[in-house]
Write a protein that holds these residues in place. Structure first.
Motif, mmCIF file in Angstrom:
data_model
loop_
_atom_site.group_PDB
_atom_site.id
_atom_site.type_symbol
_atom_site.label_atom_id
_atom_site.label_comp_id
_atom_site.label_asym_id
_atom_site.label_seq_id
_atom_site.Cartn_x
_atom_site.Cartn_y
_atom_site.Cartn_z
ATOM 1 N N PHE A 456 0.835 -1.196 0.000
ATOM 2 C CA PHE A 456 0.000 0.000 0.000
ATOM 3 C C PHE A 456 0.870 1.245 0.000
ATOM 4 N N THR A 457 0.583 2.156 -0.937
ATOM 5 C CA THR A 457 1.402 3.359 -1.119
ATOM 6 C C THR A 457 0.732 4.613 -0.581
ATOM 7 N N ALA A 458 -0.463 4.937 -1.121
ATOM 8 C CA ALA A 458 -1.101 6.209 -0.787
ATOM 9 C C ALA A 458 -2.595 6.138 -1.095
ATOM 10 N N PRO A 459 -3.391 6.982 -0.373
ATOM 11 C CA PRO A 459 -2.999 7.881 0.714
ATOM 12 C C PRO A 459 -2.696 7.090 1.984
ATOM 13 N N ALA A 460 -1.625 7.468 2.671
ATOM 14 C CA ALA A 460 -1.203 6.736 3.862
ATOM 15 C C ALA A 460 -2.362 6.599 4.843
ATOM 16 N N GLN A 461 -2.520 5.394 5.394
ATOM 17 C CA GLN A 461 -3.647 5.100 6.276
ATOM 18 C C GLN A 461 -3.184 4.412 7.554
ATOM 19 N N ASN A 462 -3.922 4.674 8.638
ATOM 20 C CA ASN A 462 -3.746 3.933 9.878
ATOM 21 C C ASN A 462 -4.574 2.659 9.769
#
Length: 810
Positions: A456-462
């Motif tokens: 997973f690249t973007a958008p960065a997620q929690n």
């Protein structure tokens, strides 16, 4: 005379026919739209749909069975993965085709093709931001992997199978209103949807405003008013967590910082309050001894919803949750082994670089002590009812030059040498984010979760996680550039290689915590870690209020149930009020108040700090705090023609609570020197007078739900197709972060155990057709803070009273 009347009658009839058939501006021809055999009448649907429907579709390899439940949610059972994603594309298009089309057009800068010149500005912005460029690179990554290539092509085939069945009378209503036809779906459209989400969650920037602050106030003031770590914090990864890795060397800062002129440039701002909540409690805190996971992503609320509920089952997977219309897989959901959810990290993965061109031809730019070739990308924007607009976008090694000719602005300091601002954005890079969800959908344990996140690249997620193995975890995750501290807090000099990104933080060194001693993990877009984390992710995050309240409640919770989580998702308690209200009340002298002011004072003094819909205290406090905030900063940070960033609520709190003699309380518009007490009192009196003037004496009209603007519009803001305004509690700084048309777009709670059970709802309905019963049938459930039990079928033949219809695809 009869001849004249007859002539007038014929002429009027001809004019009426012409008026009905001719398109005027952006409105459709009224005749075809009203035609009973092809117009909007054809879009009406009965609640009672055929019990069984059989369709033969070209491209399917074997039979697929789709069971629809009482909310018209499809549960797809296929005998292979190709047919599974083909069917997902097909049934999603049946419900949401126009939404898929218009969102793709928005992301790719093609809205003007269907709505005319009014959309030209947003189309040009998306082209110059490099949305198409980024999607093309994303498509390379997707098609290079055999699993995701199969998913995307099968999904696309399914969408097109539905489109090719349609005649004009079958088009979704919005196509008829806007008078255009659907076009074939392409694999790149799946990527456009993810790029649009990346722009929504990580496409804003404070860097121009912060650069202007730096030049106007100097580094000492900026460092004081915009600190890298806030006054209040309750980070996602618990304070004191040990980092079990050897970090990479941190790049050295560049010798220069900003000497560029940016005052009149205003980028897309970061919108405060956009984000989400998620948390998991361990089995030690739950009534069942197994973890419970909760997630409610905060996004714009529209009809149709941004989410599409679905269950996907094949020999390799059985997963339930919500998808993005236009992309395969389940994005947030669960299977019978794991569950997961996401919130926005707000990582700094979008940086601006000022570049200097050699001359007005802009064929070369200065970088690393030499002139480098500029690449050109021709963007042709077709405009309905007008000539195409051709825009040439310049590309440096950083990325597209979004803004040009900075030196033409006064006081540029660049001696009229042509310049511009180039964008370095993670969303431009080749990636395969869909693979992350492909693997999560099939995940069985913590190791599978961690492996999925590396894609997973973007958008960065929690990414939050729970399993039937009783593991819980959270990982602020994405592809994070390796930077020096504060790299990207201001505009960067694009000629200096030291300002480039210097590689990547290894995925296994992204901040993570598994099974912490406190018995829960959570996030609400606040700081990812305490300052001990060795890498720079960003200098600013969402403020701590929601995160603090979540952690306080979870810390005290025992024997929790699904209902405990549901109730907590609609919690309206304000930590901001908890922090500041006692001090603000302390400064108020009630001896000189009018009866109306005194009544307002006692109401807010007795207020329970909950932003409930019927609360008058919430209305008084909210307006009082906003007026106080504006009185402190407006005279210094609102300058005509200059884009400045205003200090945060957190920094304003610190001023109020610990710096009562600060110079910032003085209002520069007045000859007197104001103190903290002066500003607090002035803000209170202004608040009461404003409410009295607008609403009369304190009463029902003062209630928070009446004052707060809460609404859900149609995706294209078509009148009458939304929910309109309604009374509701919540606000941006409480767990129930509902304000305007932004808030909990999907509430989900998952109880782990031998049999995993999910609960969820979004505001609206599964169908995108305004003529369908299922267009808004779940809205009241959502408004009342309730959840639907999510039907999870283990096979196509499993019986359930909730299954209402069956679609067989051959």
């Amino acid at each position: 005379m009869k001849f004249i009347k007859a002539f007038i009658s014929i002429a009027f009839t001809i004019l009426l026919i012409l008026a009905l058939e001719i398109k005027i501006g952006s409105a459709p021809p009224i005749g075809p739209f009203l035609n009973p055999s092809t117009g909007f009448w054809q879009n009406a649907e009965s609640k009672h749909i055929l019990t069984t429907e059989n369709l033969k579709l070209t491209g399917l390899q074997e039979q697929v069975i789709v069971r629809y439940d009482d909310n018209r949610i499809p549960h797809i059972f296929a005998k292979n993965d190709h047919d599974l994603y083909y069917a997902q594309g097909y049934v999603t298009a049946r419900d949401r085709l126009w939404q898929m089309d218009i969102q793709t057009r928005s992301a790719s800068g093609r809205l003007s093709e269907v709505v005319g010149p009014g959309a030209l500005e947003i189309d040009q912005y998306h082209r110059r931001m490099g949305m198409v460029y980024g999607a093309e690179n994303g498509l390379k990554g997707l098609m290079a992997n055999p699993q995701t290539r199969l998913m995307a092509t099968a999904y696309t085939e399914g969408v097109n199978s539905y489109i090719h069945q349609l005649g004009p009378k079958d088009y979704p209503l919005e196509f008829k209103l806007l008078d255009y036809a659907p076009e074939d779906f392409k694999p790149i459209n799946c990527i456009f949807l993810l790029k649009l989400m990346s722009e929504t969650l990580a496409g804003g920037s404070d860097q121009f405003a912060m650069t202007n602050d730096l030049k106007r106030f100097g580094p000492q003031v900026v460092n004081d008013l915009f600190p890298d770590y806030p006054f209040h914090e309750s980070p996602i990864i618990p304070i004191g967590t040990k980092w079990d890795f050897k970090p990479l060397p941190i790049p050295k800062p560049s010798a220069d910082f900003t000497a560029q002129m940016t005052e009149k440039i205003k980028t897309k701002e970061i919108t405060p309050g956009i984000g989400s909540n998620n948390w998991v409690i361990s089995g030690n805190k739950s009534a069942t001894g197994y973890p419970i996971l909760a997630n409610d992503p905060h996004l714009n609320l529209t009809f149709p919803s941004i989410w599409y509920q679905i269950q996907l089952s094949s020999p390799t997977v059985n997963v339930n949750g919500v998808s993005l219309p236009g992309a395969p897989c389940v994005i947030i959901g669960y299977n019978q082994k794991i569950s997961w959810g996401v919130t926005n990290v707000d990582a700094d993965v979008l940086n601006w670089y000022q570049v200097k061109f050699k001359d007005k031809s802009k064929n070369e730019y200065w970088y690393n002590n030499q002139w480098n070739k500029v690449k050109r990308r021709i963007e042709v924007i077709n405009v309905r009812g007008a000539k195409p607009v051709i825009d040439t976008v310049l590309y440096t090694h950083h990325g597209p030059v979004v803004y040009e000719n900075i030196a033409d602005k006064p006081k540029s300091g660049l001696n009229n040498i042509p310049a511009g601002d180039a964008l370095r954005w993670i969303a431009h890079d080749e990636s395969n984010d869909i693979l992350c969800f492909y693997l999560l959908n099939r995940g069985k344990n913590y190791a599978d979760y961690r492996e999925a996140l590396t894609h997973f690249t973007a958008p960065a997620q929690n990414f939050i996680f729970a399993s039937t193995d009783k593991d819980i975890a959270i990982t602020p995750n994405g592809k994070f550039p390796l930077k020096f501290k504060d790299q990207g807090k201001f505009i960067l000099d694009g000629s200096d290689p030291a300002n480039d990104w210097h590689g990547w933080i290894p995925y296994d060194q992204n901040p993570t915590v598994k099974n912490p001693p406190r018995g829960f993990v959570s996030s609400a877009n606040q700081s990812s870690t305490d300052p001990s984390y060795p890498y720079y992710i960003n200098w600013r995050f969402e403020q701590y209020y929601r995160g603090k309240r979540i952690n306080d409640r979870l810390g005290a919770m025992q024997n929790a149930t699904v209902d405990s989580m549901r109730v907590m998702q609609t919690d309206n308690y304000s930590v901001l009020a908890q922090d500041v209200l006692p001090t603000m009340l302390k400064y108020i002298d009630s001896s000189k108040m009018t009866p109306s002011q005194l009544k307002a004072f006692y109401i807010v003094k007795a207020w329970n700090k909950h932003y409930d819909a019927n609360s008058i205290g919430a209305s008084i406090f909210n307006n009082w705090w906003v007026n106080f905030y504006n009185l402190v900063w407006k005279d210094k940070f609102v300058v005509k023609g200059v884009y400045l960033k205003v200090p945060s609520y957190d920094r304003t709190e610190k001023l109020l609570l610990t710096e009562p003699d600060s110079k910032w309380f003085d209002n520069t518009y007045t000859p007197a020197k104001e103190t903290c007490a002066d500003i607090v009192n002035s803000a209170f009196y202004t608040t009461v007078e404003d409410l009295l003037h607008k609403l009369g004496k304190p009463g029902e009209k003062w209630e928070w739900g009446q004052i707060k603007e809460t609404f859900i519009n149609h995706l294209a803001s078509l009148p009458g197709f939304g929910a309109g305004k309604f009374s509701a509690g919540g606000t941006g700084g409480v767990i129930n972060a509902l304000r305007g048309n932004n808030g909990p777009s999907w509430r989900m709670v998952v109880q782990m155990g031998p049999i995993v059970k999910g609960y969820g709802v979004f505001p609206g309905g599964e169908s995108g057709n305004p003529g369908s019963f299922y267009y808004n049938d779940m809205l009241n459930t959502w408004q009342n803070g309730k959840l639907n039990e999510l039907l999870f079928l283990n096979s196509a033949t499993e019986s359930s009273p909730r299954v209402k219809t069956t679609l067989i695809l051959r």
